[in-house]
Design a protein around this motif. Sequence first.
Motif, PDB file in Angstrom:
ATOM      1  N   VAL A 154       0.848  -1.203   0.000  1.00 25.03           N
ATOM      2  CA  VAL A 154       0.000   0.000   0.000  1.00 25.03           C
ATOM      3  C   VAL A 154       0.879   1.247   0.000  1.00 25.03           C
ATOM      4  CG1 VAL A 154      -1.964  -1.075   1.168  1.00 25.03           C
ATOM      5  CG2 VAL A 154      -0.177   0.001   2.513  1.00 25.03           C
ATOM      6  N   ARG A 155       0.327   2.353  -0.445  1.00 25.66           N
ATOM      7  CA  ARG A 155       1.015   3.645  -0.407  1.00 25.66           C
ATOM      8  C   ARG A 155       0.869   4.259   0.976  1.00 25.66           C
ATOM      9  NH1 ARG A 155      -1.413   6.643  -5.708  1.00 25.66           N
ATOM     10  NH2 ARG A 155      -1.147   4.906  -7.145  1.00 25.66           N
ATOM     11  N   GLY A 156       1.733   5.203   1.270  1.00 21.15           N
ATOM     12  CA  GLY A 156       1.553   5.983   2.490  1.00 21.15           C
ATOM     13  C   GLY A 156       2.538   5.701   3.610  1.00 21.15           C
ATOM     14  N   ALA A 212      -9.164   5.747   4.732  1.00 17.09           N
ATOM     15  CA  ALA A 212      -9.829   5.649   3.426  1.00 17.09           C
ATOM     16  C   ALA A 212      -8.909   6.078   2.287  1.00 17.09           C
ATOM     17  CB  ALA A 212     -11.093   6.498   3.419  1.00 17.09           C
ATOM     18  N   ALA A 213      -7.859   6.850   2.602  1.00 15.87           N
ATOM     19  CA  ALA A 213      -6.961   7.346   1.564  1.00 15.87           C
ATOM     20  C   ALA A 213      -5.897   6.325   1.178  1.00 15.87           C
ATOM     21  CB  ALA A 213      -6.283   8.625   2.032  1.00 15.87           C
ATOM     22  N   VAL A 214      -5.830   5.188   1.868  1.00 19.31           N
ATOM     23  CA  VAL A 214      -4.826   4.173   1.563  1.00 19.31           C
ATOM     24  C   VAL A 214      -5.180   3.483   0.247  1.00 19.31           C
ATOM     25  CG1 VAL A 214      -3.771   2.024   2.336  1.00 19.31           C
ATOM     26  CG2 VAL A 214      -4.263   3.821   3.982  1.00 19.31           C
ATOM     27  N   LEU A 215      -4.237   3.569  -0.693  1.00 19.62           N
ATOM     28  CA  LEU A 215      -4.432   2.968  -2.011  1.00 19.62           C
ATOM     29  C   LEU A 215      -3.401   1.868  -2.212  1.00 19.62           C
ATOM     30  CD1 LEU A 215      -4.871   6.261  -4.053  1.00 19.62           C
ATOM     31  CD2 LEU A 215      -6.670   4.700  -3.324  1.00 19.62           C
ATOM     32  N   PRO A 216      -3.711   0.883  -3.034  1.00 18.04           N
ATOM     33  CA  PRO A 216      -2.713  -0.138  -3.323  1.00 18.04           C
ATOM     34  C   PRO A 216      -1.536   0.466  -4.088  1.00 18.04           C
ATOM     35  CG  PRO A 216      -4.773  -0.589  -4.493  1.00 18.04           C
ATOM     36  CD  PRO A 216      -4.996   0.622  -3.664  1.00 18.04           C
ATOM     37  N   ALA A 217      -0.342  -0.021  -3.799  1.00 14.40           N
ATOM     38  CA  ALA A 217       0.857   0.482  -4.463  1.00 14.40           C
ATOM     39  C   ALA A 217       1.055  -0.204  -5.811  1.00 14.40           C
ATOM     40  CB  ALA A 217       2.067   0.237  -3.576  1.00 14.40           C
ATOM     41  N   ARG A 218       1.681   0.530  -6.730  1.00 18.66           N
ATOM     42  CA  ARG A 218       1.971  -0.010  -8.056  1.00 18.66           C
ATOM     43  C   ARG A 218       3.457  -0.361  -8.129  1.00 18.66           C
ATOM     44  NH1 ARG A 218      -0.028   5.047 -11.232  1.00 18.66           N
ATOM     45  NH2 ARG A 218       1.130   5.871  -9.487  1.00 18.66           N
TER      46      ARG A 218
END
Length: 162
Positions: A79-81, A120-126
């Motif tokens: 995840v990002r962040g 809620a702002a956690v997005l999967p990392a690329r």
Amino acid sequence: MSKLTAPLLIATMALASCGGGGSGWNPLSWGSPPARTLEPEGGYSQVSDNRPDIPQITSARWEPLNEGRLLVVNGFAPVRGYSSVALVTARPMPGDRISPDADGVLRLRLVGVPPAPGNAAVLPARPGVDEITAAMSLSLVQLARITAVEITSASNVVTLRR
């Protein structure tokens, strides 16, 4: 001469009877300062870094510097962040001193603070885009004692030889 011998003998016996280090009459303890050390009053802090390891190390490399080398480590998390990412020594060391273990290997950990759970702002990392990078500079003096660097993450270990 014999008149002087008796008073000197009496004075010597009197001072010898003042014995022990705790006596204020002992001239041998008058100027002895307390033992001095460079260690801080509370001792060296042995607090280890409690940040969790980054999930995976993808690459590690050396970059040249004028007075040493820069160790650059890339990692990846699902995840990002992640924040406060750093390379820290595996065993606690006083201050910012960096020294290898007895076998000449400097053991480091790639650590960081993951995003708060439920955010809620956690997005999967690329992969390839959202890499985590940390660097540590090592001087020529520090490098002279190091034969290899071993970097640990949560899932793998990467070793770089000098």
